[in-house]
Design an enzyme around this catalytic site. Structure first.
Site, PDB file in Angstrom:
ATOM      1  N   ASP A  93      -6.099  31.014  98.063  1.00 26.03           N
ATOM      2  CA  ASP A  93      -6.546  32.397  98.247  1.00 26.03           C
ATOM      3  C   ASP A  93      -6.323  33.159  96.944  1.00 26.03           C
ATOM      4  O   ASP A  93      -5.542  32.740  96.085  1.00 26.03           O
ATOM      5  CB  ASP A  93      -5.732  33.084  99.352  1.00 26.03           C
ATOM      6  CG  ASP A  93      -6.226  32.694 100.736  1.00 26.03           C
ATOM      7  OD1 ASP A  93      -7.327  32.161 100.823  1.00 26.03           O
ATOM      8  OD2 ASP A  93      -5.497  32.923 101.710  1.00 26.03           O
ATOM      9  N   ASP A 118      -3.453  32.848 105.000  1.00 23.31           N
ATOM     10  CA  ASP A 118      -2.516  33.810 105.578  1.00 23.31           C
ATOM     11  C   ASP A 118      -3.007  34.392 106.895  1.00 23.31           C
ATOM     12  O   ASP A 118      -2.223  34.972 107.641  1.00 23.31           O
ATOM     13  CB  ASP A 118      -2.237  34.955 104.591  1.00 23.31           C
ATOM     14  CG  ASP A 118      -3.511  35.611 104.074  1.00 23.31           C
ATOM     15  OD1 ASP A 118      -4.578  35.415 104.690  1.00 23.31           O
ATOM     16  OD2 ASP A 118      -3.439  36.324 103.053  1.00 23.31           O
ATOM     17  N   ASP A 151      -7.630  31.361 109.228  1.00 25.25           N
ATOM     18  CA  ASP A 151      -7.391  30.273 108.276  1.00 25.25           C
ATOM     19  C   ASP A 151      -6.802  29.042 108.957  1.00 25.25           C
ATOM     20  O   ASP A 151      -6.697  27.985 108.333  1.00 25.25           O
ATOM     21  CB  ASP A 151      -6.424  30.731 107.178  1.00 25.25           C
ATOM     22  CG  ASP A 151      -7.063  31.711 106.213  1.00 25.25           C
ATOM     23  OD1 ASP A 151      -8.281  31.581 105.968  1.00 25.25           O
ATOM     24  OD2 ASP A 151      -6.357  32.610 105.726  1.00 25.25           O
TER      25      ASP A 151
END
Length: 1115
Positions: free
Chosen positions: A457, A758, A762
């Site tokens: 990310d 997070d 996901d």
């Protein structure tokens, strides 16, 4: 060796990218199903089984505990609900429910367990319960230490009593279950009885007691090692339970550790959060709870005023809201059930499985050597024994020979291999905590060493997650954020404040002492709220001017959030906020600086897109704020829970650019990964221009690299995706589905993939990846539970440290394998050859048990706790199926074993003459005992052998480097074990001679033994200079030639047996089956040239029809 050196040049890949090999049960995927683990267990010859498998998963208990946990939750929940409903129905029949002046913990527990919302109005509703609990639905409890302590005293703490840990004596008892040690203990008893009968009680107990003491020492060292590991894993399990919950106390929103929550706390719930205790819904929008962990029902439950009760341990699957906590700890069904469950580490890692394969092969070899040694000793014994005087001494010699054979098995079976994995994993897990990484699954430690790509990310991982608005386009023109308060008209300014302070799930707390406002919420929300505060806005006052009647929560698929607010004058307005190009695409007009609304022409759209592009090129995340006036009459009557907030025909009000600086150290960490052969890819929800700018700043996007949007990637064919992936470095505007597809495709191409995440969405990608890395600060509980490792500081640099630790696990295991195999080869060779040549073995049972202790437990403890070095990141990733025993290890083992065997054989067959040992001046030995010169020579052999292993252990620290002393004194555990081993060796030789069959040595004899061991180090250094082929030894031409010969012999034998079965062709099923196999192999069975065979039908079964065999084929 099975599972260790099997050539794997062209592994078969499954759709998930996992290496498949139906022929080798010792190769399993990194997240193996229980069936795969059972497969290799059934293929393992369980020599020393209780000792071998004490570090591996109890497969029967894994599924049993899962079903037990779910069953207990369902039973406990149903019983509690039934009891509470019965109690409430009884109360209703007899009297109206009175509003109590106070509650007890039991009453609150019964209220939630019953789940009867009709009782709430009689108790004053949620407001009445909050009032009784002395809490405010908006501001929460006062939160003073006195208030918290009083609530904990009255209602209990949010903890449950730990299940008592396994006591130390249980570990001792389990260590005693080792079959080979039991046999040795029996041998010790028999030896004790025979020798005390023949030699008297004064000296006859030495040999038996020596074996008994050695067995006891092995048992206690094993038990202590297991006990220490259980403590370490228990401490790590405690860390996994630390969850921080968003609450409001004294009007201030803050994060509180789940164990510190108290009854009356107002809890904020968002997607992915865990419900920390029993409670009642206060307010929220589209709040959906997954209660499957408690009830077993997979259908999520919507929570509102009609269904207000929430249970501890459940998860928020959608929406947002607040709840008042009414039950904590043992006053919840979750707490009661969790108190009865243990958190044992029942996991199997791929490396453990492969090492057990190696241990199986080595164990079989050791068993063979032990059997041959015993047979040879017995043949020589019966050839020389005087049958006329056969007595206790002769019987004791048979017991001694048998105990030596059993001890060879103990030494040969390298139970230290799985122990070394457990030790190094436990050590790595503990140290990784210091590097801000919490390991949830053991296998992830070692799998990270094989990682070839990291999909990371952007926000919070590559950047600081400290956001602020630094650029803005508002009401028709660019404006500096700090001058907006004076640059805008009051109406436009009020509209902007209304949007900022109502369309948010954050909050602003203004201290009563007049301090600076404290903003809470996600980093993006905090940045926008801070922007609103700079506009001169007051959070509470602005929210008081309008009430929120509907909310559309943010999620990563829509990339926007919206609210509908009803103002005091009755007007209704919708506010939307989200990704600029998406929200701008919903707009049909814009607001200018005169507070006038104008149509959004194509030219104006192009202008705004240019502003977004310029902000994005400056590494800014852009958000668009828009609104729409609604006709109050268009708002449906009743509940708006399911009413979609209108999002068409919006008016663009503002576009803001948010700066999130790159984390210090990230460019260097990315460069380290690239140098280590690990490709870093950025997967983000930001637009492609912002993503590319940040990626270049971090060093991820390099020359020749490709950046793409998720919508473009998902429409590609598999062939196009696979062609693009080697160059793909940035994926922008990606959805959770895009991320999952990317991970799946990378794995299918043979990559070992690590993924960071997070959010709740996901979870699929985290689960699909070989290593799921969730964020400890920004991550939701759902994401954390789907991950293998939690990065506690959300920092990419911590991921690089995890990679280094993963490689260290593999390297430490290789060091230990090299050390242990050298000891195995030398110990087995010298005892076997000596038994053949002289009928005696130089290393006795007690001495071999001591060597086994050095080799297994102490050796594993020393080499498995070597810290990682920076040079680990200068080599490519460790292949998931790379051979455990590499060419340089074969070279080192062979060189060291040859040297040690030459020295020890020289001492065995010529030591007496070399050192001039004689029996002059010494009394004759007792019957059946050795002369002084033989005993002294045997002590020299034993002592030299042990010192060879001590110095070989030091050389094994650096299998590929000549300088093995680099960082030697930094590892205090290693240094301590070396000195402990030397100290115990001195004690055994000098003071325990009667037990260990040794005699004290003088100073020059000690020097000779030390020099013999020490010389092994320069020899090891010289051997390390010898070149080895790059191709793994099992893949070399010689090895393949040897394998081909062995396989062809096996095939010829099987072929001959098949022909013998088919020769008669007597019509039996066995004969017909053999004939079919020969015919399908292209050969006509003898005597059946014109015969007939059964015909195979479409299902692969043979019917009663006949078929002729012609030209070696079934027709």
């Amino acid at each position: 060796m099975a599972g260790a050196v099997k050539p794997l040049a062209s592994p078969q890949l499954s759709e998930a990218g996992q290496v498949m090999d139906d022929e080798d049960p010792f190769i399993i995927p990194p997240k193996p199903p229980v069936d795969a683990l059972r497969k290799w267990r059934s293929a393992t010859l369980a020599l020393n089984a209780s000792r071998r498998f004490r570090y591996t998963a109890n497969l029967n208990r894994v599924e049993e505990r899962r079903l037990q946990r779910l069953g207990r939750f369902k039973t406990a929940g149903h019983v509690a609900m039934a009891a509470a409903r019965f109690k409430n129905s009884t109360l209703k029949k007899t009297q109206e429910v009175a509003v109590p002046a106070d509650y007890t913990a039991e009453e609150l527990s019964d209220l939630v367990a019953a789940g009867d919302a009709s009782v709430l109005p009689q108790l004053g509703g949620v407001q009445g319960i909050c009032q009784t609990l002395k809490t405010d639905p908006e501001d929460g409890i006062s939160g003073t230490p006195e208030d918290v302590a009083a609530r904990q005293e009255k209602f209990g703490t949010n903890t449950h009593p730990e299940k008592p840990r396994k006591p130390f004596w249980r570990f001792v008892w389990e260590a005693c279950q080792d079959t080979t040690l039991i046999i040795l203990a029996i041998c010790a008893v028999v030896s004790l009885a025979v020798e005390m009968n023949t030699q008297g009680t004064k000296t006859g107990w030495y040999d038996g007691a020596g074996i008994g003491f050695a067995v006891t020492l092995c048992v206690f060292v094993t038990a202590i090692s297991d006990w220490r590991q259980s403590l370490q894993f228990a401490n790590l399990n405690k860390e996994k339970g630390k969850i921080y919950i968003n609450v409001v106390r004294g009007g201030k929103r803050e994060k509180v550790l789940i164990f510190d929550l108290v009854v009356g706390d107002i809890i904020f719930l968002n997607i992915g959060d865990q419900v920390p205790g029993d409670g009642i819904f206060v307010q929220g929008h589209q709040l959906t709870i997954d209660e499957s962990s408690m009830t077993g029902e997979s259908q999520p439950m919507h929570k509102n005023e009609q269904k207000p009760f929430m249970m501890a341990g459940t998860k928020v699957s959608d929406g947002m809201g607040t709840m008042v906590l009414t039950g904590v700890g043992m006053h919840t069904e979750w707490g009661k059930v969790m108190a009865t469950l243990s958190e044992d580490v029942d996991e199997e890692t791929p490396l453990q499985v492969r090492l057990n394969g190696a241990a199986t092969a080595i164990g079989k070899m050791g068993l063979l050597v032990a059997v041959f040694t015993f047979i040879v000793l017995m043949i020589r014994f019966f050839a020389t024994v005087d049958y006329g005087h056969f007595g206790g001494e002769e019987g004791n010699r048979i017991v001694e020979y048998f105990s030596i054979a059993v001890t060879i098995v103990v030494v040969a079976v390298p139970e230290g291999l799985p122990l070394a994995v457990t030790l190094t994993l436990a050590y790595s897990m503990r140290k990784m905590m210091n590097d801000k990484a919490l390991v949830r699954h053991l296998a992830a430690c070692e799998t990270m060493g094989s990682a070839t790509t990291i999909c990371s990310d952007k926000t919070g991982t590559l950047t600081l997650n400290q956001m602020s608005v630094v650029a803005s386009w508002i009401c028709g023109s660019l404006k500096e954020p700090d001058t907006l308060a004076t640059a805008l008209q009051d109406d436009a300014l009020g509209l902007l404040k209304e949007s900022v302070f109502n369309n948010t799930n954050g909050s602003v707390f203004v201290p009563k002492d007049g301090g600076a406002p404290e903003v809470s919420g996600s980093p993006t929300e905090a940045a926008v709220l801070t922007f609103g505060v700079k506009l001169g806005g007051n959070f509470e006052e602005t929210k008081a001017l309008a009430s929120v009647i509907a909310i559309e929560p943010f999620n990563s698929a829509k990339k926007r959030m919206g609210v509908a607010v009803k103002r005091k004058d009755g007007s209704v307005r919708v506010h939307w906020k989200g990704a600029s190009e998406i929200v701008l695409g919903l707009c049909t007009s814009f607001l200018d600086s005169d507070n006038q609304v104008h149509a959004l022409t194509p030219e104006k759209v192009q202008e705004l897109q240019g502003e977004i592009q310029r902000m994005a090129e400056g590494s800014l995340r852009t958000l668009c704020l828009a609104y729409k006036e609604l006709d109050p009459a268009s708002i449906p009557a009743g509940s708006l829970e399911e009413w979609p907030v209108p999002e068409e025909g919006l008016t663009c009000m503002a576009i803001v650019g948010i700066k999130d600086p790159c984390r210090p150290g990230v460019p260097e960490a990315v460069a380290l990964c690239q140098r280590a052969g690990v490709m870093v890819r950025m997967v983000t929800g930001d637009n492609v221009v912002t993503a590319k700018a940040i990626a270049k700043e971090c060093g991820i996007l390099t020359e020749g690299g490709v950046a793409i949007e998720g919508k473009d990637f998902r429409v590609m064919s598999i062939e196009e995706q696979e062609k693009l992936l080697p160059r793909l470095q940035v994926m922008a505007r990606s959805s959770p589905t895009d991320k999952h597809m990317l991970v799946k495709r990378l794995r299918a191409m043979g990559n070992v993939v690590g993924v960071t995440g997070d959010g709740t969405n996901d979870a699929p990608a985290l689960h699909e990846a070989d290593i799921g890395l969730s964020m400890g600060i920004a991550g939701t509980e759902v994401a954390k539970e789907s991950s293998d490792i939690i990065i506690l500081d959300d920092n990419f640099a911590s991921i690089v440290k995890v990679i280094r630790w993963g490689r260290s696990v593999y390297v430490n295991i290789q060091k230990f394998i090299q050390f242990q195999l050298t000891v195995n080869v030398v110990a087995l060779s010298i005892n076997f050859v000596s038994a053949l040549a002289s009928g005696n073995v130089p290393l006795t049972a007690v001495q071999l048990l001591w060597v086994n202790l050095i080799m297994d437990t102490l050796g594993a403890l020393a080499l498995a706790t070597e810290p990682p070095t920076d040079d680990l990141l200068l080599r490519p990733p460790v292949g998931r199926t790379a051979p455990l025993i590499t060419n340089f290890m074969f070279r080192n083992i062979a060189g060291q074993a040859v040297y040690q065997l030459i020295v020890l054989f020289t001492l065995q067959f010529g030591g007496k003459s070399i050192f001039g040992f004689s029996d002059a001046g010494y009394p004759p030995p007792r019957v059946g005992k050795e002369t002084h010169s033989t005993l002294l020579n045997g002590t020299m052999i034993f002592n030299a052998f042990v010192f060879c292993q001590i110095f070989n252990e030091i050389s094994s620290r650096k299998p590929e480097q000549v300088n093995c002393f680099e960082g030697f004194f930094k590892n205090k555990m290693f240094v301590g074990i070396i000195f402990i081993t030397i100290g115990l060796q001195i004690i055994i030789v000098e003071f325990l001679g009667d037990f260990a069959t040794t005699t004290p040595l003088n100073w020059w004899q000690w020097i000779v033994c030390v020099i013999i061991g020490l010389v092994g180090m320069p020899i090891a250094a010289l051997v390390k200079l010898l070149p080895v082929p790059n191709k793994p030894f099992p893949e070399t031409r010689y090895f393949r030639w040897l394998t081909k010969i062995l396989i062809s012999r096996k095939k010829r034998k099987a072929h001959a047996e098949l022909k013998a079965k088919a020769a008669g062709h007597n019509g039996s099923a066995e004969a017909e089956g053999a004939a079919i196999e020969l015919a399908q192999a292209g050969e006509t069975p003898a005597g059946v040239a014109s015969g007939h065979l059964p015909v195979a039908n479409g299902n692969g079964e043979y019917a009663n029809g006949k078929s002729e065999i012609k030209a070696g084929k079934v027709v």
